[in-house]
Structure formats: C-alpha cells, structure tokens
Write an enzyme that holds these catalytic residues in place. Sequence first.
Site, PDB file in Angstrom:
ATOM      1  N   LYS A 144      40.041  34.700   0.258  1.00 42.80           N
ATOM      2  CA  LYS A 144      40.419  33.347  -0.137  1.00 42.80           C
ATOM      3  C   LYS A 144      40.019  32.332   0.922  1.00 42.80           C
ATOM      4  O   LYS A 144      39.950  31.149   0.642  1.00 42.80           O
ATOM      5  CB  LYS A 144      41.899  33.269  -0.500  1.00 42.80           C
ATOM      6  CG  LYS A 144      42.867  33.572   0.592  1.00 42.80           C
ATOM      7  CD  LYS A 144      44.292  33.417   0.044  1.00 42.80           C
ATOM      8  CE  LYS A 144      45.293  33.967   1.034  1.00 42.80           C
ATOM      9  NZ  LYS A 144      46.581  34.236   0.437  1.00 42.80           N
ATOM     10  N   ARG A 145      39.766  32.788   2.133  1.00 45.79           N
ATOM     11  CA  ARG A 145      39.333  31.846   3.163  1.00 45.79           C
ATOM     12  C   ARG A 145      37.869  31.484   3.017  1.00 45.79           C
ATOM     13  O   ARG A 145      37.437  30.423   3.386  1.00 45.79           O
ATOM     14  CB  ARG A 145      39.601  32.417   4.556  1.00 45.79           C
ATOM     15  CG  ARG A 145      40.979  32.043   5.072  1.00 45.79           C
ATOM     16  CD  ARG A 145      41.336  32.795   6.324  1.00 45.79           C
ATOM     17  NE  ARG A 145      41.496  34.219   6.068  1.00 45.79           N
ATOM     18  CZ  ARG A 145      42.551  34.756   5.452  1.00 45.79           C
ATOM     19  NH1 ARG A 145      43.509  33.991   5.035  1.00 45.79           N
ATOM     20  NH2 ARG A 145      42.637  36.047   5.252  1.00 45.79           N
TER      21      ARG A 145
END
Length: 469
Positions: A235-236
């Site tokens: 998700k980063r």
Amino acid sequence: MTVRVRFAPSPTGMFHVGGARSALQNWIYAKQQGGVFVLRIEDTDAARNKPEWTEGILSALDWIGISRGSYEGPYFQSANAGEHRAAAARLYDSGRAYYCDCTREDVQARTGSQHQGYDGYHRDRGLGPGPGHALRFRTPDEGSTVVVDLIRGEPTFENKLIEDFVIARGDGSPVFLLANVVDDMTMGITHVIRAEEHLPNTPKQQLLWEALGVKPPVWAHVPVVVNEKRQKLSKRRDKVALEAYRDEGYLAGAMRNYLMLLGWAPSGDREIVPWSVIENEFRLDEVNLSSAFFDEKKLRAFNGEYIRALPVAEFIDACQPWLTGTETIAPPPWQPEEFDADAFAAVAPLAQTRIAVLSEIVPNVDFLFLASPLIDEAAWAKTMKDGSAELLDDAVAAFEALESWDAESLKSTLEAVGAERGLKLGKTQAPVRVAVTGRTVGLPLFESLEVLGRERTLTRIRAARLRLV
Ligand code: GLU
C-alpha cells in the site's frame, strides 16, 4: 458436513485488492459447496484499527457483490477475547504451554546468536503466571506437521524446526496466531482460504488446533499479488485500494472478473466472462502457484470493454457519481445548474466507446456545461499556428451561413474551408476543436458542435480568434 469458510480482514487500512480476491475466492467456494461464508473483522490490534476501515471493508465487499446481509457476520475478533484467554488457559493447564520470562537479550546471551529462535529455557522450569510472563506453546520435539492445502498439496514442516512460540504476551493478552485459531474453531470453520503470506503460520496454527483437541481445517494458500517488478503489492508503493479503483470509475463487474483471473482462468481462450461462468467454473485447486501480476493496464482494457457492453441508459446512470461528485469523488468543474441532462444523453453514446474508466467522462463533456471551455494551454500552443486566425475567421463565416446546424453539414462546411487552403480535415478541425473544447482530443468534433449549438460554438471560436490578435 457443511462447508464454512471465512474472510478475516484486519481493519488497518484501505481494502487491498489482494484481500478482495481472497474474499471472492472464499465466496465462490462457499457457494459451490452449498456452504456458508463468514465475515470476521480481526480488530484486535487496537493501535492500528479504525472503525472507518471496517466500514470501508463492508462497503467495498458490497460493491464487488458480497453484499451485506448475504453472509454470516460480521463478527468482531475483539468480542471473542474471553474465548482467546480461555484457550490459552486450557493449553497451560494441559501442559501444552508454559510460562517464560526471558527477554530477547537473555535468549541471545545464551545462544550467542541473534538469529536463533527461542531455546526452550523455561520448558521444564515450572515458572507460574505473573506480570511479564509470556505463555509459550510447547511444540513437539519430534515428528512433523503435515498441512493439507488444496492448492499446495501437503507442505510438511519438521516440528523440531518450529520454536516454542508465544501464544500470550507478558500482559496476558493472546497473540494473533492464537486468536485467529480460536475464532476459526468457535465459528466452525472447515476451510481456511487465505493469502500465501500466512503459510509460515500454518504449521503453528495447526499444532494449536490439535492441542486444543479439534480437527484442523483444510487450508488453501493462494499466491500473492505482485506489481510489474514482481514485488508484492504494497500500500505504500502501489495502488492497492479497492476503493480507489471504484472512485476512479472501474465497474464492479470488470473488477471482480479481473480479480478472479489472478492465478486462474476460465476454460477456452476467454478472459472476459459473465460472473455466472466464473461461479460455475472456478476451481480452487486449479489456482496456480506462481505469484499473480496485477496488471493495471489490462484491468483498464477490461473495464473499457465492460463499459462498452453497457446499454446506453445504464452507462448514463453509471456516470452520475462523476457528473455530480460524491463524498469520495470530486465534483466536476461545472456548477450543478449548468449541467444539461439532454445534452449529456446526446453525447453519452460517443463517450461510451472512448473511455476506459468512468471518471474520464468529465474531461470529455465539460465543454458542454462550462460557460467557456477550460483551455489546455499546451494544446493551444501546439495547435494555434500561423494561419489559424484566418482559418477561424473563415470557419465563423461559413458556420454563420449554415442553414442546418447538424454534424454532417458542419463537417462538409469545415472540410470546404480547409480545402481552400489545401488543408486536410484533420488539420482544419484542430484549431476549431481547441477553440471550442479547450483540448486537442475528445469526442467526435462535429457531433459535439451539433449538441453545443450554433450560438455557443460561434462565441467560442470568436473568443479564440480574439486571443490570436
Ligand atoms: N487478519 C488476517 C489478515 O488480514 C487474516 C488471517 C487469516 O486469513 O487467517 O491478514
């Protein structure tokens, strides 16, 4: 035996597309087996959980077709804390777990290594419960743990390589590994279908099932989803939130079709298939072992096809959130009262064949609703060359004289204007398009002018002409 599967997300962030895929696989498996799908929110990590993430999961599941009310739950792991503690106590009472107060440094000092696991120091020292005393599971010294996995066969883990792992922390709180098992047990889960990243936990969890005297479930660990560099989607780094795709204008049907193709394919050479085909044909044991590439380009192409397949009226409906804005979708650049539903309906079929995600509708139609077009200055500079001013003058004169304001007449008229200068239609229409829509690309020009109407078209061309003085 009724098959009972569960999807057990942790509400620690936006809903990951990999999670959505596991949810769908569980959902279909339950349906095929005449079983039950249970939703359990694993909310015991108080520091990282937020109620809005739970709501996000429920609404994202709803969006892809796992609708509220059609499954069992949601249950909340935190509500089961008493059971988790009771199970830890049972394991201690039966001698399958023991207390230990070693720090990591203590273990390192004894083993001389940072990398070795726990050395079993307290196995037989009879330490009782107390503050700072963690509870460790006594893994068998011998034998092996065979995990029955529908996708992987029978991965086998030697017990002597599994350290005596912690099941409850020094403050008495059970760790995830145990809570997850106890919940599955209490909820009568028969099949655990989840991401491959949990496979290393599985032998430990299976040992817990056995120690608690219950037959372990059948497991299925589906391969991870990776980006184009074969890195696990994170998700980063990657766009992973199902909600982000929804708000960009992916259709739920396209999304779930695409998600199910990650690691599996229907028979024949087909990829875009009705959901009923996937529900019939999907086989968990056919999911392949290699990690699945989440190809956003392919998803876009899929989505474009799904958009084109919609009846126009449904397409118009589907566009509404982008035409008005919602809580999560930015409002369009025009004011609500500037919107004209008839004009939109007139160009909708033209836009439907050209956009790949629904949010693209806005830049394609904004010229119809704004008092003056949003000029893309780079497009302007590239298009408005020597001769453009005169060409626009001629276009205005010719359009003023037009008897019937329709796409065909507009086209032949502008074609004639260009021909006088030895220009092909493409070159002739570019400055007109930029003058009227502000862009170099968009819907077919003459249909657009027809819908925009004579007056507004001429006003815009004249305004552009003035800028060229
Ligand atoms: N809550 C865990 C996760 O979100 C699920 C573990 C499991 O499916 O067993 O990764």
